[in-house]
Every structure is written in C-alpha cells, then in structure tokens.
Design a protein around this motif. Structure first.
Motif, PDB file in Angstrom:
ATOM      1  N   PHE A  47       0.831  -1.200   0.000  1.00  0.00           N
ATOM      2  CA  PHE A  47       0.000   0.000   0.000  1.00  0.00           C
ATOM      3  C   PHE A  47       0.867   1.252   0.000  1.00  0.00           C
ATOM      4  O   PHE A  47       1.975   1.256   0.534  1.00  0.00           O
ATOM      5  CB  PHE A  47      -0.925   0.002   1.222  1.00  0.00           C
ATOM      6  CG  PHE A  47      -1.882  -1.149   1.214  1.00  0.00           C
ATOM      7  CD1 PHE A  47      -3.006  -1.131   0.399  1.00  0.00           C
ATOM      8  CD2 PHE A  47      -1.657  -2.267   1.992  1.00  0.00           C
ATOM      9  CE1 PHE A  47      -3.884  -2.197   0.373  1.00  0.00           C
ATOM     10  CE2 PHE A  47      -2.537  -3.345   1.973  1.00  0.00           C
ATOM     11  CZ  PHE A  47      -3.645  -3.305   1.161  1.00  0.00           C
ATOM     12  N   GLN A  48       0.350   2.314  -0.605  1.00  0.00           N
ATOM     13  CA  GLN A  48       1.083   3.573  -0.678  1.00  0.00           C
ATOM     14  C   GLN A  48       1.342   4.119   0.718  1.00  0.00           C
ATOM     15  O   GLN A  48       0.488   4.058   1.598  1.00  0.00           O
ATOM     16  CB  GLN A  48       0.296   4.605  -1.476  1.00  0.00           C
ATOM     17  CG  GLN A  48       1.018   5.932  -1.578  1.00  0.00           C
ATOM     18  CD  GLN A  48       0.271   6.936  -2.418  1.00  0.00           C
ATOM     19  OE1 GLN A  48      -0.395   6.576  -3.366  1.00  0.00           O
ATOM     20  NE2 GLN A  48       0.380   8.203  -2.082  1.00  0.00           N
ATOM     21  N   ARG A  49       2.535   4.654   0.906  1.00  0.00           N
ATOM     22  CA  ARG A  49       2.897   5.328   2.151  1.00  0.00           C
ATOM     23  C   ARG A  49       3.041   6.811   1.867  1.00  0.00           C
ATOM     24  O   ARG A  49       3.097   7.228   0.711  1.00  0.00           O
ATOM     25  CB  ARG A  49       4.214   4.779   2.691  1.00  0.00           C
ATOM     26  CG  ARG A  49       4.152   3.299   2.996  1.00  0.00           C
ATOM     27  CD  ARG A  49       5.435   2.762   3.572  1.00  0.00           C
ATOM     28  NE  ARG A  49       6.615   3.245   2.853  1.00  0.00           N
ATOM     29  CZ  ARG A  49       7.847   2.986   3.197  1.00  0.00           C
ATOM     30  NH1 ARG A  49       8.100   2.256   4.237  1.00  0.00           N
ATOM     31  NH2 ARG A  49       8.871   3.442   2.508  1.00  0.00           N
ATOM     32  N   ASP A  50       3.119   7.611   2.917  1.00  0.00           N
ATOM     33  CA  ASP A  50       3.293   9.053   2.747  1.00  0.00           C
ATOM     34  C   ASP A  50       4.649   9.384   2.135  1.00  0.00           C
ATOM     35  O   ASP A  50       4.776  10.345   1.380  1.00  0.00           O
ATOM     36  CB  ASP A  50       3.151   9.777   4.088  1.00  0.00           C
ATOM     37  CG  ASP A  50       1.735   9.740   4.616  1.00  0.00           C
ATOM     38  OD1 ASP A  50       0.793   9.578   3.807  1.00  0.00           O
ATOM     39  OD2 ASP A  50       1.566   9.872   5.842  1.00  0.00           O
ATOM     40  N   THR A  51       5.663   8.605   2.474  1.00  0.00           N
ATOM     41  CA  THR A  51       7.001   8.854   1.950  1.00  0.00           C
ATOM     42  C   THR A  51       7.328   7.826   0.868  1.00  0.00           C
ATOM     43  O   THR A  51       6.893   6.679   0.942  1.00  0.00           O
ATOM     44  CB  THR A  51       8.058   8.764   3.074  1.00  0.00           C
ATOM     45  OG1 THR A  51       7.984   7.472   3.668  1.00  0.00           O
ATOM     46  CG2 THR A  51       7.817   9.829   4.139  1.00  0.00           C
ATOM     47  N   PRO A  52       8.095   8.222  -0.135  1.00  0.00           N
ATOM     48  CA  PRO A  52       8.414   7.292  -1.222  1.00  0.00           C
ATOM     49  C   PRO A  52       9.488   6.290  -0.822  1.00  0.00           C
ATOM     50  O   PRO A  52      10.226   6.492   0.146  1.00  0.00           O
ATOM     51  CB  PRO A  52       8.941   8.225  -2.319  1.00  0.00           C
ATOM     52  CG  PRO A  52       9.583   9.343  -1.560  1.00  0.00           C
ATOM     53  CD  PRO A  52       8.684   9.548  -0.357  1.00  0.00           C
ATOM     54  N   LEU A  53       9.573   5.223  -1.589  1.00  0.00           N
ATOM     55  CA  LEU A  53      10.731   4.343  -1.529  1.00  0.00           C
ATOM     56  C   LEU A  53      11.829   5.071  -2.297  1.00  0.00           C
ATOM     57  O   LEU A  53      11.594   5.557  -3.412  1.00  0.00           O
ATOM     58  CB  LEU A  53      10.425   3.004  -2.200  1.00  0.00           C
ATOM     59  CG  LEU A  53       9.264   2.207  -1.608  1.00  0.00           C
ATOM     60  CD1 LEU A  53       8.915   1.039  -2.518  1.00  0.00           C
ATOM     61  CD2 LEU A  53       9.615   1.724  -0.224  1.00  0.00           C
ATOM     62  N   THR A  54      13.011   5.203  -1.741  1.00  0.00           N
ATOM     63  CA  THR A  54      14.079   5.990  -2.364  1.00  0.00           C
ATOM     64  C   THR A  54      15.361   5.177  -2.396  1.00  0.00           C
ATOM     65  O   THR A  54      15.700   4.516  -1.416  1.00  0.00           O
ATOM     66  CB  THR A  54      14.311   7.292  -1.558  1.00  0.00           C
ATOM     67  OG1 THR A  54      13.093   8.048  -1.548  1.00  0.00           O
ATOM     68  CG2 THR A  54      15.413   8.134  -2.175  1.00  0.00           C
ATOM     69  N   TRP A  55      16.052   5.221  -3.528  1.00  0.00           N
ATOM     70  CA  TRP A  55      17.341   4.551  -3.646  1.00  0.00           C
ATOM     71  C   TRP A  55      18.144   5.193  -4.764  1.00  0.00           C
ATOM     72  O   TRP A  55      17.625   5.953  -5.577  1.00  0.00           O
ATOM     73  CB  TRP A  55      17.177   3.053  -3.886  1.00  0.00           C
ATOM     74  CG  TRP A  55      16.485   2.688  -5.166  1.00  0.00           C
ATOM     75  CD1 TRP A  55      17.070   2.459  -6.376  1.00  0.00           C
ATOM     76  CD2 TRP A  55      15.084   2.545  -5.365  1.00  0.00           C
ATOM     77  NE1 TRP A  55      16.112   2.176  -7.315  1.00  0.00           N
ATOM     78  CE2 TRP A  55      14.883   2.222  -6.718  1.00  0.00           C
ATOM     79  CE3 TRP A  55      13.969   2.665  -4.555  1.00  0.00           C
ATOM     80  CZ2 TRP A  55      13.620   2.016  -7.265  1.00  0.00           C
ATOM     81  CZ3 TRP A  55      12.719   2.447  -5.097  1.00  0.00           C
ATOM     82  CH2 TRP A  55      12.563   2.124  -6.438  1.00  0.00           C
ATOM     83  N   GLU A  56      19.418   4.878  -4.786  1.00  0.00           N
ATOM     84  CA  GLU A  56      20.331   5.325  -5.843  1.00  0.00           C
ATOM     85  C   GLU A  56      20.456   4.203  -6.861  1.00  0.00           C
ATOM     86  O   GLU A  56      20.625   3.045  -6.494  1.00  0.00           O
ATOM     87  CB  GLU A  56      21.717   5.655  -5.263  1.00  0.00           C
ATOM     88  CG  GLU A  56      21.731   6.765  -4.236  1.00  0.00           C
ATOM     89  CD  GLU A  56      21.504   8.137  -4.833  1.00  0.00           C
ATOM     90  OE1 GLU A  56      21.840   8.350  -6.022  1.00  0.00           O
ATOM     91  OE2 GLU A  56      20.981   9.008  -4.112  1.00  0.00           O
TER      92      GLU A  56
ATOM     93  N   HIS B 149      12.830   7.952  -6.709  1.00  0.00           N
ATOM     94  CA  HIS B 149      11.741   7.972  -5.731  1.00  0.00           C
ATOM     95  C   HIS B 149      10.536   7.290  -6.362  1.00  0.00           C
ATOM     96  O   HIS B 149      10.161   7.625  -7.489  1.00  0.00           O
ATOM     97  CB  HIS B 149      11.328   9.403  -5.370  1.00  0.00           C
ATOM     98  CG  HIS B 149      12.431  10.229  -4.817  1.00  0.00           C
ATOM     99  ND1 HIS B 149      12.901  10.095  -3.538  1.00  0.00           N
ATOM    100  CD2 HIS B 149      13.175  11.215  -5.388  1.00  0.00           C
ATOM    101  CE1 HIS B 149      13.869  10.959  -3.326  1.00  0.00           C
ATOM    102  NE2 HIS B 149      14.057  11.650  -4.439  1.00  0.00           N
ATOM    103  N   GLN B 150       9.944   6.355  -5.650  1.00  0.00           N
ATOM    104  CA  GLN B 150       8.756   5.678  -6.168  1.00  0.00           C
ATOM    105  C   GLN B 150       7.747   5.457  -5.053  1.00  0.00           C
ATOM    106  O   GLN B 150       8.122   5.213  -3.908  1.00  0.00           O
ATOM    107  CB  GLN B 150       9.103   4.320  -6.786  1.00  0.00           C
ATOM    108  CG  GLN B 150       9.853   4.429  -8.076  1.00  0.00           C
ATOM    109  CD  GLN B 150       9.994   3.081  -8.759  1.00  0.00           C
ATOM    110  OE1 GLN B 150       9.422   2.083  -8.352  1.00  0.00           O
ATOM    111  NE2 GLN B 150      10.775   3.050  -9.822  1.00  0.00           N
TER     112      GLN B 150
END
Length: 117
Positions: A20-29, A50-51
C-alpha cells in the motif's frame, strides 16, 4: 504486487516492500535504467530514484473517480521486463514470467476503460 518483492531473490521471493502507498516514497540510488540504453547514450547523472507503490484498488478507484468506466481488468503472470533474471524466462513475446510456478504472482495488470458518452 510484484513490486513488494525484494531485490535479493537468492533465497526465493520474499515480501520486503510495502504493497500500500505510504506518505514517503521508496528511495534509492540507481545508475542503471529499466530500458536498454545505447552505448553512446549519455551517462545517467541524477541517480536518486523515488517511487510510490499503488495498490490495485487505489489505481482502479482513481480511474473510476476520474469518470472512466472500467470494461475489463486482468492480472497476468508476465512482465515487460525481468526484475529477477535468474528466476525468469522469456514468455512467447509477451514479456517475462517466473520460470518456476508462474501462477504464484501477478506481475502486471491490464485495465481497459472508456469515457462515457
């Protein structure tokens, strides 16, 4: 759903990311791309990604709220790309599917919709 599976599949498929969508994105390099890039293409310089994951229900609800009429919704066991090449095989021109028991996990879905007249 398959976006919830972690990148390390050496011990099999494991749910590691939120469905489920969260307030903050999944972030990676990530210096790579999900598409094939020609050798002469410029190097990717902005590598932060960011996704947000969106559930199937969230996506269908957004289409309905936008006024579209859903004609069909199909989940399929193949994907346009192979996120886990060691676990996947090409599937007769449709994309890639899991080599072992592909019926376990939907990898994409297709929605057909139209605007009412």
């Amino acid at each position: 759903m398959f976006m919830t599976v972690g990148e390390d599949v050496s011990n099999g498929l494991r749910i590691e990311q939120p469905y489920f969508q969260r307030d903050t994105p999944l972030t990676w390099e990530d210096e790579g791309s999900y598409i094939e890039i020609a050798a002469e293409a410029p190097e990717i310089t902005h590598t932060r990604n960011h996704q947000w994951n969106h559930s199937l229900g969230e996506i269908v609800t957004a289409l309905v709220r936008a006024g579209l009429v859903i004609d069909a919704l199909e989940e399929v066991p193949y994907s346009a790309w192979a996120p886990w090449p060691e676990l996947m095989v090409e599937d007769e021109g449709r994309g890639y599917r899991l080599r072992d028991r592909p019926e376990r996990l939907p990898l994409q879905f297709v929605v057909e919709a139209h605007q009412p007249q």
